[in-house]
Design an enzyme around this catalytic site. Structure first.
Site, PDB file in Angstrom:
ATOM      1  N   ASP A   4      -1.361   1.169  -3.769  1.00 38.07           N
ATOM      2  CA  ASP A   4      -2.190   0.164  -4.227  1.00 38.07           C
ATOM      3  C   ASP A   4      -3.556   0.973  -4.678  1.00 38.07           C
ATOM      4  OD1 ASP A   4      -2.984   0.550  -1.839  1.00 38.07           O
ATOM      5  OD2 ASP A   4      -3.743  -1.334  -1.363  1.00 38.07           O
ATOM      6  N   SER A  51       0.796  -1.248   0.014  1.00 39.10           N
ATOM      7  CA  SER A  51      -0.001  -0.168   0.030  1.00 39.10           C
ATOM      8  C   SER A  51       0.769   1.316  -0.107  1.00 39.10           C
ATOM      9  CB  SER A  51      -1.028  -0.152   1.280  1.00 39.10           C
ATOM     10  OG  SER A  51      -1.747   1.086   1.161  1.00 39.10           O
ATOM     11  N   HIS A  52       0.866   2.200   1.046  1.00 40.56           N
ATOM     12  CA  HIS A  52       1.465   3.344   1.039  1.00 40.56           C
ATOM     13  C   HIS A  52       2.892   3.245   1.495  1.00 40.56           C
ATOM     14  CE1 HIS A  52      -0.294   2.106   4.894  1.00 40.56           C
ATOM     15  NE2 HIS A  52       0.493   2.736   5.470  1.00 40.56           N
ATOM     16  N   LYS A 105     -11.620  -0.273  -0.185  1.00 37.15           N
ATOM     17  CA  LYS A 105     -11.714   1.256  -0.394  1.00 37.15           C
ATOM     18  C   LYS A 105     -11.259   1.562  -1.734  1.00 37.15           C
ATOM     19  CE  LYS A 105      -7.534   2.055   2.521  1.00 37.15           C
ATOM     20  NZ  LYS A 105      -7.233   0.845   3.488  1.00 37.15           N
ATOM     21  N   ASP A 126      -5.969   2.490  -3.074  1.00 34.43           N
ATOM     22  CA  ASP A 126      -7.264   2.389  -2.358  1.00 34.43           C
ATOM     23  C   ASP A 126      -7.564   3.682  -1.452  1.00 34.43           C
ATOM     24  OD1 ASP A 126      -5.184   1.529  -0.621  1.00 34.43           O
ATOM     25  OD2 ASP A 126      -6.289  -0.300  -0.029  1.00 34.43           O
ATOM     26  N   ARG A 127      -6.671   4.558  -1.359  1.00 33.52           N
ATOM     27  CA  ARG A 127      -6.679   5.832  -0.619  1.00 33.52           C
ATOM     28  C   ARG A 127      -6.895   6.850  -1.677  1.00 33.52           C
ATOM     29  NH1 ARG A 127      -2.955   5.791   4.558  1.00 33.52           N
ATOM     30  NH2 ARG A 127      -2.918   3.495   5.206  1.00 33.52           N
ATOM     31  N   ASP A 129      -2.626   6.274  -3.378  1.00 33.81           N
ATOM     32  CA  ASP A 129      -1.711   5.583  -2.854  1.00 33.81           C
ATOM     33  C   ASP A 129      -1.165   4.427  -3.576  1.00 33.81           C
ATOM     34  OD1 ASP A 129      -3.743   3.848  -2.156  1.00 33.81           O
ATOM     35  OD2 ASP A 129      -2.868   3.029  -0.499  1.00 33.81           O
TER      36      ASP A 129
END
Ligand code: VG1
Ligand code: CO
Length: 544
Positions: free
Chosen positions: A280, A113-114, A377, A282-283, A278
């Site tokens: 991946d 992710s982030h 998300k 999702d944010r 982000d």
């Protein structure tokens, strides 16, 4: 088919955190490390023979090698078909969409992710179930238990799949379909939003947007949707080329790490609307001209304006937010007369509520918002939601926020992160807080009257599963709140998160700078937890 059973031994530390297993790339590169975890996933599943597995990742360093390993293991374990994103890439929401659309048994998403990427960066893996959502704790605990008893993993010696070409091939008796990484997800988003109206706004010449893909997975999605389908000028997307190390950056869309976007949005000639996503995808971070929208406020604004968006025009069933997320959305839910659920941190806790039709929108203070269209998300979804609202209301982002606060009051909110803290010190701090919970209520400390103190526990209203120790909550008599928890996604030491919230109804008080408005709470947090003394840190690493 030539299945090989490779003898292996348990490797310590493979317990999934808030969102899967995250470690340094060098840890994942150790022989057997990825294989053990993948076999532990498969061994936790029932009756998947002949079924479909979805596979993709955020494109970070080591993604391609890991995909090939997992394809071989899926074939050896008896999956009938693997759907894999072209070049091994699927954003997290796209993977969720593909699992649902193609009725897959489940999916494996490769992402940290982030967290930063590259040879010295982080890597991650998680399993999503057939509803498209992150596996619930019951499953992640079963996977972890398997990692502790594993004796063998299954693979084949088949050659690598060509991930560059879309189409179907066979690998050791299993079908491998390389699919477009973006199409299914983009098609789904097109059914939810008024693309004609958003397109007209973006092509009007009177409105400019800037989307920062942070050299991460949403670059191609942003090109497809904002530029190709909606007709925005090419300059509307920045850092749109995905790179295995995210260009050396930290693909976390917050005001500290998305500094390229912040620079643009705070320049004299700033566009009207800015957003970032982000690693991946999702944010999301939403920014107006010289104006940052906090994620908790963003969720509340989406809920309050949902009727303006075609996909949600018939109303919301309910909403849900993670516990540390501000109560701004609670106020909207109350006005709308719908239920608002409070869950532990992590998207896996929203799955049951979404499946049961209890909620339509969900969100987290960490810049995650989404809906029942998928079970993750969804960064680009949130950006389109905002664009749809702006296209209808034709007001600035700041006007929309100020109007929202006037109507509902303002929940001043901030999160202070202390990253890479010594683990023993962080655990000591939490233990100290836990030990003081019983005696805090009723005390007045530094002028603040404490009303409640507990360690958040949650019982899932749908299946009754219980989760404890999800974060220390301290409530004051005036409704203000401080929450302390340790991150479950970091890979170095511990990250202490301190969440601060204060409600202000009086519109005359809504222009105070956030950190100033929260200053007494910030001081109280240090007094209660001994942050400076225990961590040796004078200030947070990141303030959002
Ligand atoms: C963080 C966030 C949490 C989010 C999780 C995964 O977890 O606080 O809200 O769900 O990351 O997001 P933690 O345990 O570090 O606080 V992502 O974009 O990594 O999938
Ligand atoms: Co993410």
């Amino acid at each position: 088919m030539n299945v090989t059973s490779v003898t292996t031994q348990p490797i310590a530390g493979q317990r999934p955190g808030t969102s899967g297993l995250r470690k340094k790339v060098t840890v994942f590169q150790q022989p057997g490390y990825l294989e053990n975890f993948v076999q532990a996933i498969f061994d936790s599943l029932d009756e998947f023979k002949g079924e479909t597995l979805v596979l993709g990742g955020d494109g970070r360093f080591h993604n391609d090698a890991a995909i090939q390993t997992i394809v071989r293991m899926a074939a050896a374990n008896g999956f009938g078909r693997v759907l894999v994103g072209q070049h091994g890439i699927l954003s997290t929401p796209a993977a969720s969409c593909v699992i649902r659309k193609h009725q897959a048994f489940g999916g494996i998403i490769l992402s940290a992710s982030h967290n930063p990427g590259g040879p010295d960066g982080d890597f991650g893996i998680k399993y999503n179930t057939g509803n498209g959502g992150p596996a619930p704790e019951k499953t992640t605990e079963a996977i972890y238990a398997n990692t502790q008893t594993i004796t063998r993993y299954l693979t084949t010696d088949a050659a690598d799949v060509n991930l560059a070409l879309q189409g179907k091939t066979m690998l050791a008796g299993m079908a491998v379909e390389v699919i477009d990484s973006v199409a299914d997800h983009a098609d789904l988003l097109a059914t939810l939003f008024d693309f004609d109206r958003i397109g007209a706004l973006l092509r009007s010449g009177t409105f400019r947007m800037c989307f920062d893909a942070m050299h991460a997975v949403t670059g191609p999605t942003a090109h497809e949707i904002f530029i190709k389908r909606l007709g925005a000028p090419a300059a509307s997307v920045m850092n749109g080329v995905p790179l295995p190390d995210f260009g050396g950056g930290h693909p976390d869309p917050n005001p500290t790490y998305a500094e390229d976007l912040i620079k643009v949005m705070f320049s004299d000639d700033a566009p009207d609307f800015g957003a970032a996503s982000d690693g991946d995808g999702d944010r999301n971070m939403i920014v107006g001209k010289h104006f940052i929208v906090t994620p908790s406020d963003s969720l509340a604004v989406l809920a309050a304006n949902a009727q303006l968006v075609p996909g949600y025009a018939s109303g919301l069933k309910g909403v849900a937010r993670s516990m540390p997320t501000s109560a701004a959305v609670d106020r909207v839910a109350e006005k709308l007369g719908i239920q608002c659920f409070e869950t532990p941190t992590g998207w896996k806790f929203f799955g049951n509520l979404l499946d049961a039709g209890e909620v339509t929108l969900c969100g987290e203070e960490s810049a995650g918002t989404g809906s029942d269209h998928v079970r993750e998300k969804d960064g680009v979804w949130a950006v389109l939601f905002w664009l749809n609202i702006l296209a209808v209301r034709r007001e600035s982002v700041e006007q929309i926020l100020r109007g929202h606060w006037q109507r509902f009051g303002r929940n001043y909110y901030s999160r202070h992160d202390y990253e890479g803290v010594d683990s023993a010190a962080a655990n000591g701090l939490m233990a100290h807080l836990r030990a003081s919970l019983a005696t805090l209520p009723g005390q007045t400390i530094g002028g603040a009257a404490i009303a409640t103190a507990d360690d958040f526990a949650y019982t899932d209203p749908v299946d009754g599963s219980a989760s404890t120790a999800q974060g220390i909550r301290i409530g004051l008599t005036d409704g203000s709140r401080i929450v302390f928890r340790l991150s479950g996604t970091g890979t170095e030491g511990a990250t202490l998160r301190v969440y601060l919230e204060r409600f202000e109804l009086d519109a005359a008080q809504h222009a105070v700078e956030t950190q100033a408005a929260l200053a007494p709470l910030i001081a109280l947090a240090d007094q209660l937890a001994g942050i400076r003394e225990r961590t040796g840190r004078e200030r947070p690493t990141v303030i959002t």
